[in-house]
Each structure stands twice: as structure tokens, then as C-alpha cells.
Design a protein around this motif. Structure first.
Motif, PDB file in Angstrom:
ATOM      1  N   SER A 125       0.735  -1.232  -0.020  1.00 49.55           N
ATOM      2  CA  SER A 125      -0.035  -0.058   0.189  1.00 49.55           C
ATOM      3  C   SER A 125       0.764   1.234   0.134  1.00 49.55           C
ATOM      4  O   SER A 125       0.231   2.234   0.039  1.00 49.55           O
ATOM      5  CB  SER A 125      -0.950  -0.072   1.157  1.00 49.55           C
ATOM      6  OG  SER A 125      -0.115  -0.037   2.532  1.00 49.55           O
ATOM      7  N   ASN A 146      -5.381  -3.821  -2.065  1.00 44.99           N
ATOM      8  CA  ASN A 146      -4.363  -3.740  -1.055  1.00 44.99           C
ATOM      9  C   ASN A 146      -4.368  -4.791   0.015  1.00 44.99           C
ATOM     10  O   ASN A 146      -3.357  -5.199   0.442  1.00 44.99           O
ATOM     11  CB  ASN A 146      -4.286  -2.326  -0.293  1.00 44.99           C
ATOM     12  CG  ASN A 146      -3.941  -1.141  -1.320  1.00 44.99           C
ATOM     13  OD1 ASN A 146      -3.167  -1.337  -2.270  1.00 44.99           O
ATOM     14  ND2 ASN A 146      -3.922   0.073  -0.952  1.00 44.99           N
ATOM     15  N   ASN A 151      -2.728  -7.567  -2.033  1.00 40.20           N
ATOM     16  CA  ASN A 151      -1.249  -7.078  -2.585  1.00 40.20           C
ATOM     17  C   ASN A 151      -1.283  -7.289  -4.098  1.00 40.20           C
ATOM     18  O   ASN A 151      -0.192  -8.067  -4.648  1.00 40.20           O
ATOM     19  CB  ASN A 151      -0.046  -7.891  -1.914  1.00 40.20           C
ATOM     20  CG  ASN A 151      -0.112  -7.479  -0.505  1.00 40.20           C
ATOM     21  OD1 ASN A 151      -0.546  -6.643  -0.007  1.00 40.20           O
ATOM     22  ND2 ASN A 151       1.009  -7.967   0.274  1.00 40.20           N
TER      23      ASN A 151
END
Length: 118
Positions: free
Chosen positions: A30, A74, A77
Motif C-alpha cells: 500500500s 491492497n 497485494n
């Protein structure tokens, strides 16, 4: 530093769709601005799209506006590139890339081939 692995390339007919995905590991995902680049045969590597840290901001090259959509998750990922209405000129190796803040993109995946047949 984050490591990136792309998937989802392949061969598609003009007018078709493909979705690319990039999985990140080894860093705080992030914290990175994420982008997709492509290098067509005999050409420079060009920025296709990028997405800001939270996903609230995006940029697209004029050549893909309205056809491609970049998104990120996020929690997982991952960053994705949905490509619709593909054209033969979209044929290229597509790379996922990451950068911190206002620096240049300096972390790259291995690339995935996208081929659009006419």
C-alpha cells in the motif's frame, strides 16, 4: 523492496479481452504507486496506466483510455489491468512496476506477453 510477478497474458483476437494480474510480495504494497507498462517490438517501454496508493487516482495513456482499467487490492497485494476491445497494436510485453512517492518506477516484474491477432 517489493517483488512483482505478472500473470494473465496470452493470445486473443482483435476486439477481445484479457485481464492481467500482478502479485506483490516482500514489501508494504500500500506504500507503492503501481503501474503497467508495455514494450512493443522495436519500441520503447511506455507507461500504459498507473494507480495511486489507495486506488483513488488513476492515469491512462491516450491510446488505451476507455478500453483499459487499472485496479488494485491492497488487502491481497495485487494490481490488475483489465483490457477490453483489444487491437493488434496492443501487442507487447506488459510489465508491472512499482515506485515510492514521486520517484521513478524502479521495481519491475518479469513481463507477460500479450498478442492480439487481426
Amino acid at each position: 523492496q517489493v517483488q512483482l510477478v505478472e500473470s494473465g497474458g496470452g493470445l486473443v483476437q482483435a476486439g477481445g479481452s484479457l485481464s492481467l494480474s500482478c502479485a506483490a510480495s516482500g514489501g508494504t504494497f500500500s506504500s507503492y504507486v503501481m503501474g503497467w507498462f508495455r514494450r512493443a517490438p522495436g519500441k520503447e517501454r511506455d507507461l500504459v496506466a498507473l494507480i495511486t496508493l489507495s486506488g483513488g487516482g488513476t492515469y491512462y495513456a491516450d491510446s488505451v483510455k476507455g478500453r483499459f482499467t487499472i485496479s488494485r487490492d491492497n488487502a491481497k497485494n495485487t494490481v490488475s489491468l483489465q483490457m477490453n476491445s483489444l487491437k493488434p497494436e496492443d501487442t507487447a510485453v506488459y510489465y508491472c512496476a512499482a515506485k515510492l512517492g514521486t520517484s521513478k518506477f524502479d521495481t519491475w516484474g518479469q513481463g507477460t506477453q500479450v498478442t492480439v491477432s487481426s
